[in-house]
Design a protein around this motif. Structure first.
Motif, mmCIF file in Angstrom:
data_model
loop_
_atom_site.group_PDB
_atom_site.id
_atom_site.type_symbol
_atom_site.label_atom_id
_atom_site.label_comp_id
_atom_site.label_asym_id
_atom_site.label_seq_id
_atom_site.Cartn_x
_atom_site.Cartn_y
_atom_site.Cartn_z
ATOM 1 N N PHE A 122 16.170 -5.400 128.723
ATOM 2 C CA PHE A 122 17.374 -4.752 128.202
ATOM 3 C C PHE A 122 16.990 -3.415 127.571
ATOM 4 N N ILE A 124 18.602 -0.318 125.481
ATOM 5 C CA ILE A 124 19.671 0.393 124.779
ATOM 6 C C ILE A 124 19.092 1.516 123.932
ATOM 7 N N THR A 125 17.896 1.293 123.332
ATOM 8 C CA THR A 125 17.362 2.241 122.342
ATOM 9 C C THR A 125 16.886 3.528 123.011
ATOM 10 N N GLY A 130 18.991 4.732 117.937
ATOM 11 C CA GLY A 130 18.505 3.380 117.672
ATOM 12 C C GLY A 130 19.615 2.611 116.983
ATOM 13 N N SER A 131 19.630 2.685 115.656
ATOM 14 C CA SER A 131 20.699 2.014 114.917
ATOM 15 C C SER A 131 22.070 2.582 115.296
ATOM 16 N N TYR A 155 10.823 2.164 123.633
ATOM 17 C CA TYR A 155 10.490 0.852 123.055
ATOM 18 C C TYR A 155 11.043 -0.299 123.898
ATOM 19 N N ILE A 156 11.113 -0.127 125.206
ATOM 20 C CA ILE A 156 11.691 -1.189 126.029
ATOM 21 C C ILE A 156 10.609 -2.230 126.327
ATOM 22 N N SER A 157 10.862 -3.439 125.847
ATOM 23 C CA SER A 157 9.876 -4.517 125.944
ATOM 24 C C SER A 157 9.907 -5.170 127.324
ATOM 25 N N LEU A 352 8.161 -6.843 112.982
ATOM 26 C CA LEU A 352 9.005 -6.221 114.009
ATOM 27 C C LEU A 352 10.437 -6.737 113.895
ATOM 28 N N PRO A 357 16.054 -6.833 116.630
ATOM 29 C CA PRO A 357 16.917 -5.919 117.387
ATOM 30 C C PRO A 357 17.917 -5.164 116.520
ATOM 31 N N SER A 359 18.187 -3.718 112.380
ATOM 32 C CA SER A 359 17.344 -3.613 111.194
ATOM 33 C C SER A 359 17.976 -4.315 109.991
ATOM 34 N N GLU A 361 18.514 -3.071 107.159
ATOM 35 C CA GLU A 361 19.488 -2.213 106.482
ATOM 36 C C GLU A 361 20.845 -2.249 107.191
ATOM 37 N N MET A 362 20.825 -2.306 108.521
ATOM 38 C CA MET A 362 22.106 -2.332 109.248
ATOM 39 C C MET A 362 22.816 -3.674 109.042
ATOM 40 N N ASN A 365 24.431 -3.315 105.735
ATOM 41 C CA ASN A 365 25.647 -2.509 105.920
ATOM 42 C C ASN A 365 26.782 -3.370 106.457
ATOM 43 N N TYR A 378 28.209 5.634 105.820
ATOM 44 C CA TYR A 378 27.585 6.556 106.773
ATOM 45 C C TYR A 378 28.557 6.894 107.892
HETATM 46 C C1 LIG Z 1 7.977 -3.524 119.347
HETATM 47 C C2 LIG Z 1 9.403 -3.105 119.619
HETATM 48 C C3 LIG Z 1 10.104 -3.654 120.667
HETATM 49 C C4 LIG Z 1 11.411 -3.221 120.963
HETATM 50 N N1 LIG Z 1 12.046 -3.693 122.082
HETATM 51 C C5 LIG Z 1 13.229 -3.141 122.449
HETATM 52 C C6 LIG Z 1 13.839 -3.478 123.697
HETATM 53 O O1 LIG Z 1 13.345 -4.332 124.454
HETATM 54 N N2 LIG Z 1 14.991 -2.860 124.064
HETATM 55 C C7 LIG Z 1 15.579 -1.916 123.269
HETATM 56 O O2 LIG Z 1 16.616 -1.378 123.660
HETATM 57 N N3 LIG Z 1 15.040 -1.573 122.065
HETATM 58 C C8 LIG Z 1 13.871 -2.153 121.648
HETATM 59 N N4 LIG Z 1 13.299 -1.785 120.456
HETATM 60 C C9 LIG Z 1 13.954 -0.783 119.608
HETATM 61 C C10 LIG Z 1 14.578 -1.385 118.345
HETATM 62 O O3 LIG Z 1 15.715 -2.141 118.673
HETATM 63 C C11 LIG Z 1 14.881 -0.217 117.377
HETATM 64 O O4 LIG Z 1 13.621 0.256 116.908
HETATM 65 C C12 LIG Z 1 15.771 -0.627 116.233
HETATM 66 O O5 LIG Z 1 17.075 -0.903 116.690
HETATM 67 C C13 LIG Z 1 15.875 0.470 115.145
HETATM 68 O O6 LIG Z 1 16.202 1.705 115.716
HETATM 69 P P1 LIG Z 1 15.275 2.989 115.438
HETATM 70 O O7 LIG Z 1 13.862 2.609 115.654
HETATM 71 O O8 LIG Z 1 15.817 4.141 116.201
HETATM 72 O O9 LIG Z 1 15.436 3.269 113.886
HETATM 73 P P2 LIG Z 1 16.484 4.295 113.245
HETATM 74 O O10 LIG Z 1 17.848 4.000 113.740
HETATM 75 O O11 LIG Z 1 15.958 5.689 113.402
HETATM 76 O O12 LIG Z 1 16.412 3.887 111.714
HETATM 77 C C14 LIG Z 1 15.354 4.345 110.860
HETATM 78 C C15 LIG Z 1 15.509 3.645 109.507
HETATM 79 O O13 LIG Z 1 16.737 4.044 108.891
HETATM 80 C C16 LIG Z 1 17.503 2.897 108.573
HETATM 81 N N5 LIG Z 1 18.923 3.227 108.753
HETATM 82 C C17 LIG Z 1 19.508 3.769 109.849
HETATM 83 N N6 LIG Z 1 20.820 3.920 109.629
HETATM 84 C C18 LIG Z 1 21.071 3.457 108.368
HETATM 85 C C19 LIG Z 1 22.233 3.348 107.559
HETATM 86 N N7 LIG Z 1 23.423 3.730 107.995
HETATM 87 N N8 LIG Z 1 22.106 2.812 106.325
HETATM 88 C C20 LIG Z 1 20.884 2.410 105.849
HETATM 89 N N9 LIG Z 1 19.749 2.514 106.568
HETATM 90 C C21 LIG Z 1 19.846 3.018 107.816
HETATM 91 C C22 LIG Z 1 17.063 1.816 109.555
HETATM 92 O O14 LIG Z 1 17.333 0.522 109.059
HETATM 93 C C23 LIG Z 1 15.568 2.100 109.638
HETATM 94 O O15 LIG Z 1 14.924 1.507 108.531
HETATM 95 C C24 LIG Z 1 12.018 -2.251 120.119
HETATM 96 C C25 LIG Z 1 11.323 -1.738 119.017
HETATM 97 C C26 LIG Z 1 10.027 -2.124 118.773
HETATM 98 C C27 LIG Z 1 9.292 -1.512 117.599
#
Ligand SMILES: Cc1cc2nc3c(=O)[nH]c(=O)nc-3n(C[C@H](O)[C@H](O)[C@H](O)COP(=O)(O)OP(=O)(O)OC[C@H]3O[C@@H](n4cnc5c(N)ncnc54)[C@H](O)[C@@H]3O)c2cc1C
Length: 378
Positions: A122, A124-125, A130-131, A155-157, A352, A357, A359, A361-362, A365, A378
């Motif tokens: 899957f 999406i990121t 991300g968030s 970061y697609i696993s 992780l 999938p 965070s 913090e989300m 929220n 936000y």
């Molecule tokens: C090992 C690994 C495997 C993964 N596998 C997959 C996968 O298979 N498919 C896929 O699609 N994705 C995958 N991901 C991505 C993962 O889902 C994202 O890293 C995650 O959703 C967070 O998005 P981001 O890294 O862009 O963080 P960001 O969105 O940039 O957030 C950065 C920080 O800010 C905080 N933050 C953001 N917005 C707010 C807010 N409004 N209020 C408070 N805090 C906030 C977040 O909680 C986080 O701490 C993977 C990631 C990793 C590390």
């Protein structure tokens, strides 16, 4: 209200334990260190019908639900082998294809997923989404009866282990759609994205350079991807929570075993409250997270709104797992960081799952806004 676990769930736990114990945590630690997939375990579980336990029987699945898949996730992790791709292939992609896939897509992919031949991952990121999924910039543009996909996911696993990937792309300025894309599609370029934690599953950056897919690759309704994707997100959160519950149980068990037998000043270290209290606290937190995970799975399986419970379960379970593994490492002293005791990969995975999938913090929220009616910040 009946809190006793049905006998068939206990049998399922026993069956998963028996298979996982054939491999064990040394196997997992070795694969995690090498970043190599746990293929033998995956196929063994699939052969016994457990990888596709939640998929429809008519497509080779077990015809059960999220409660049963959560048990598979929990017990494999509790016996030392947490399987990240259960969240991705069996939970999110499996549920999306079952609910929204065409008959042809289901016929082609679900039986192969269930029998362990292939996985569907899957994506999406993106680097800037991300968030905030509203920032998704990967586009799907109509070209005759086809679509052309352009953009970057990261970061697609597990893409290296998969036959296809469900891609979330922008099909109109304010609309997202889902596409089922074979991993060997021309124009789909994969680059390994190394992560600092030890996981058997590899992560990749995916570049889509005019990837052409037919209209039949659309999953569900065009422009309805944002709503549809939510049907996969709760299963992903529930199974993520279940993996964390298993990781937490594993850490508490290993910690208690060591604390009972390790002696530094005479009595076993488990006699010191500095050792026993954090371990008892970890057990309590894992047990609480387990109840919330079971509730979330039950709500999902019975067609009730499961968003709040799935989020709460994922939050509680990730926090419980991190706390449990951290204390298990601490009470092992130097051995806590050794490869032999195999605890560090579990810490990495739990860490992780505080970020993905969704965070921590989300989730806070979500609860602040949806459960407490507080203004969105936000
Ligand atoms: C090992 C690994 C495997 C993964 N596998 C997959 C996968 O298979 N498919 C896929 O699609 N994705 C995958 N991901 C991505 C993962 O889902 C994202 O890293 C995650 O959703 C967070 O998005 P981001 O890294 O862009 O963080 P960001 O969105 O940039 O957030 C950065 C920080 O800010 C905080 N933050 C953001 N917005 C707010 C807010 N409004 N209020 C408070 N805090 C906030 C977040 O909680 C986080 O701490 C993977 C990631 C990793 C590390």
């Amino acid at each position: 209200m009946d809190f006793s676990e049905p006998v068939e769930y206990r049998d399922l736990r026993d069956a998963i334990r028996a298979i996982t114990d054939k491999y064990g945590c040394a196997y997992f630690a070795e694969r995690a260190a090498a970043h190599e997939p746990t293929t033998e375990l995956w196929q063994d579980l699939a052969h016994h019908g457990f990888i596709g336990i939640n998929l429809p029987e008519e497509y080779g699945g077990g015809g059960a639900g999220m409660s049963e898949l959560a048990i598979v996730c929990e017990e494999t992790a509790a016996h030392g082998c947490p399987l990240l791709l259960l969240l991705v292939s069996s939970a999110i992609s499996g549920e999306l294809l079952t609910r929204h896939g065409t008959v042809e897509q289901r016929r082609e992919w679900l039986p192969r997923m269930a029998c362990g031949d292939t996985k569907v991952v899957f994506a999406i990121t993106e680097p800037d989404a991300g968030s905030n999924t509203r920032q998704i910039a990967t586009t799907a543009t109509r070209d005759g009866s086809d679509y052309l996909l352009n953009g970057t996911k990261y970061y697609i696993s597990g893409i290296d282990e998969a036959g296809a990937v469900i891609v979330v792309a922008r099909s109109a300025p304010e609309k997202l759609s889902l596409f089922l894309v074979p991993t060997d599609a021309p124009g789909l370029i994969k680059h390994r994205l190394p992560v600092g934690i030890s996981l058997p599953e590899k992560q990749h950056t995916l570049h889509f350079a005019d990837v052409r897919v037919p209209a039949s690759a659309l999953v569900g309704t065009e422009h309805d991807g944002f709503r549809q994707v939510f049907d996969g997100l709760n299963p992903e959160r529930i199974t993520g929570a279940a993996v964390c519950v298993g990781v937490g149980r594993h850490a508490v068990t290993k910690g208690a075993d060591y604390a009972r037998t390790r002696s530094v000043w005479g009595p076993a270290i488990g006699s010191y409250q500095a050792i026993s209290h954090p371990l008892a606290k970890a057990k309590i937190e894992v047990d609480l997270a387990s109840m919330m995970t079971a509730k979330a799975a039950w709500l999902y399986d019975n067609g009730h709104p499961a968003g709040e419970a799935s989020n709460v379960a994922k939050y509680a379970a990730a926090e419980a797992a991190i706390g449990a593994v951290d204390h298990a490492i601490q009470l092992h002293g130097g051995n806590g960081l050794s490869a032999e005791y195999g605890l560090v990969p579990h810490w990495g995975l739990a860490r992780l799952l505080r970020i993905a999938p969704v965070s921590r913090e989300m989730i806070l929220n979500y609860v602040a806004q949806h459960s407490l009616s507080l203004p969105r910040s936000y």
